[in-house]
Design an enzyme around this catalytic site. Structure first.
Site, PDB file in Angstrom:
ATOM      1  N   TYR A 177       0.871  -1.178   0.000  1.00 56.57           N
ATOM      2  CA  TYR A 177       0.000   0.000   0.000  1.00 56.57           C
ATOM      3  C   TYR A 177       0.907   1.227   0.000  1.00 56.57           C
ATOM      4  CZ  TYR A 177      -3.693   3.183   1.727  1.00 56.57           C
ATOM      5  OH  TYR A 177      -4.584   4.209   1.900  1.00 56.57           O
ATOM      6  N   LYS A 211      -0.967  -1.252  -4.300  1.00 54.46           N
ATOM      7  CA  LYS A 211      -2.052  -0.279  -4.290  1.00 54.46           C
ATOM      8  C   LYS A 211      -1.388   1.093  -4.347  1.00 54.46           C
ATOM      9  CE  LYS A 211      -5.555   1.691  -1.214  1.00 54.46           C
ATOM     10  NZ  LYS A 211      -6.277   1.545   0.073  1.00 54.46           N
TER      11      LYS A 211
END
Length: 295
Positions: A138, A165
């Protein structure tokens, strides 16, 4: 591989009660709504929208368990981990390992001391090895923001890292990452304001707060781009962007809850010290949802 991770994967808010406990009933209801009514392609828990930085290991396991049980195999579930040491991430990852999570969504450390590139590679390598779960990086923490070059290196060197992400608003970085990683990783967009061009560039999906605020429109947008209907995609973008502009603030999880409330969904309250949506914020949010046809 991991082709089940695609499309619209909303990051759930964590429905806290006033006493700080987690409302499991509200969590189940929202999970069912997103799967059965909004027709999303997956779910993510304990991320930024879910205030994962405030959660204990026990709460992370509880939330993951409730959502996976409610999903009942209909969509994959990703568990987020926001922690400041390799050991802390491993502890949480191991705590959900037996529940059937599709992947862990792991941030780099978010405190002020940045590991160098070699240490960052070791961090994700040790997490993948110790948890034996797929890892999605992330990429969101400003002072440990990972370049496309470093992300590609981690993808190539760490077997367990399956994707990224990609957050923040820089489409050039997303485009570079898509180009460098090719088909070796699942690149998901968290550029909430620009999902339409993200999908057009080749992002395999999204995990972003706007998906929770307006899930039905985001599913429509994904379907439109996949069908090559860019006229409709642009029209949906023009509905979604004002919503993002209205909710984007330091209390984004609270504002996402307010969007849910206006649509008849229960999200609880934010965990202190995060403030609830203010009077000044409510007007623009309501107007954006009204103009988008959501209320």
């Amino acid at each position: 591989m991991y082709e089940e991770l695609f499309g619209i994967i909303p990051p759930l808010v964590t429905p806290f009660r006033a006493d700080g406990s987690i409302d499991e009933g509200a969590l189940r209801t929202e999970t069912e709504y997103l799967i059965a009514t909004a027709k999303v392609h997956g779910l993510a828990v304990c991320g930024s929208t879910g205030e994962g930085h405030t959660l204990s290991t026990e709460e992370t396991r509880l939330i993951t368990s409730v959502v996976i049980d409610t999903a009942a195999g209909r969509v994959p579930v990703i568990t987020g981990i926001i922690a400041n040491s390799t050991a802390a991430v491993i502890e949480r990852g191991r705590a959900v390992r037996d529940l059937g999570v599709a992947a862990l969504q792991v941030t780099p450390v978010h405190y002020v001391f940045r590991p160098n590139d070699d240490a960052m590679v070791r961090h994700f390598d040790e997490i993948a090895a110790a948890t034996e779960l797929p890892i999605m990086i992330y990429n969101v923490v400003p002072w440990t923001y990972l370049s496309p070059e470093l992300l590609t290196r981690i993808i190539d060197e760490v077997e367990g890292v399956i994707g990224v992400k990609q957050s923040a608003g820089d489409m050039k970085l997303l485009a570079d990452l898509l180009l460098m990683s090719g088909d070796r990783a699942r690149i998901m967009s968290a550029v909430d304001a620009l999902l339409y061009p993200s999908f057009a560039l080749g992002a395999v999906g999204s995990i972003a707060a706007i998906l929770t605020a307006a899930p039905t429109l985001c599913v429509e947008l994904w379907d439109a781009v996949q069908a090559g209907n860019h006229k409709k995609g642009l029209e949906l973008h023009e509905k979604l962007l004002p919503i993002w502009n209205a909710i984007f603030d330091d209390n984004l999880p609270a504002n996402t809850r307010y969007c849910m409330e206006l649509q008849g969904r229960e999200g609880g309250i934010p965990r202190p010290p995060m403030p609830v949506t203010s009077i000044d914020q409510k007007g623009p949010i309501r107007e954006a949802l009204l103009n988008a046809g959501l209320i």
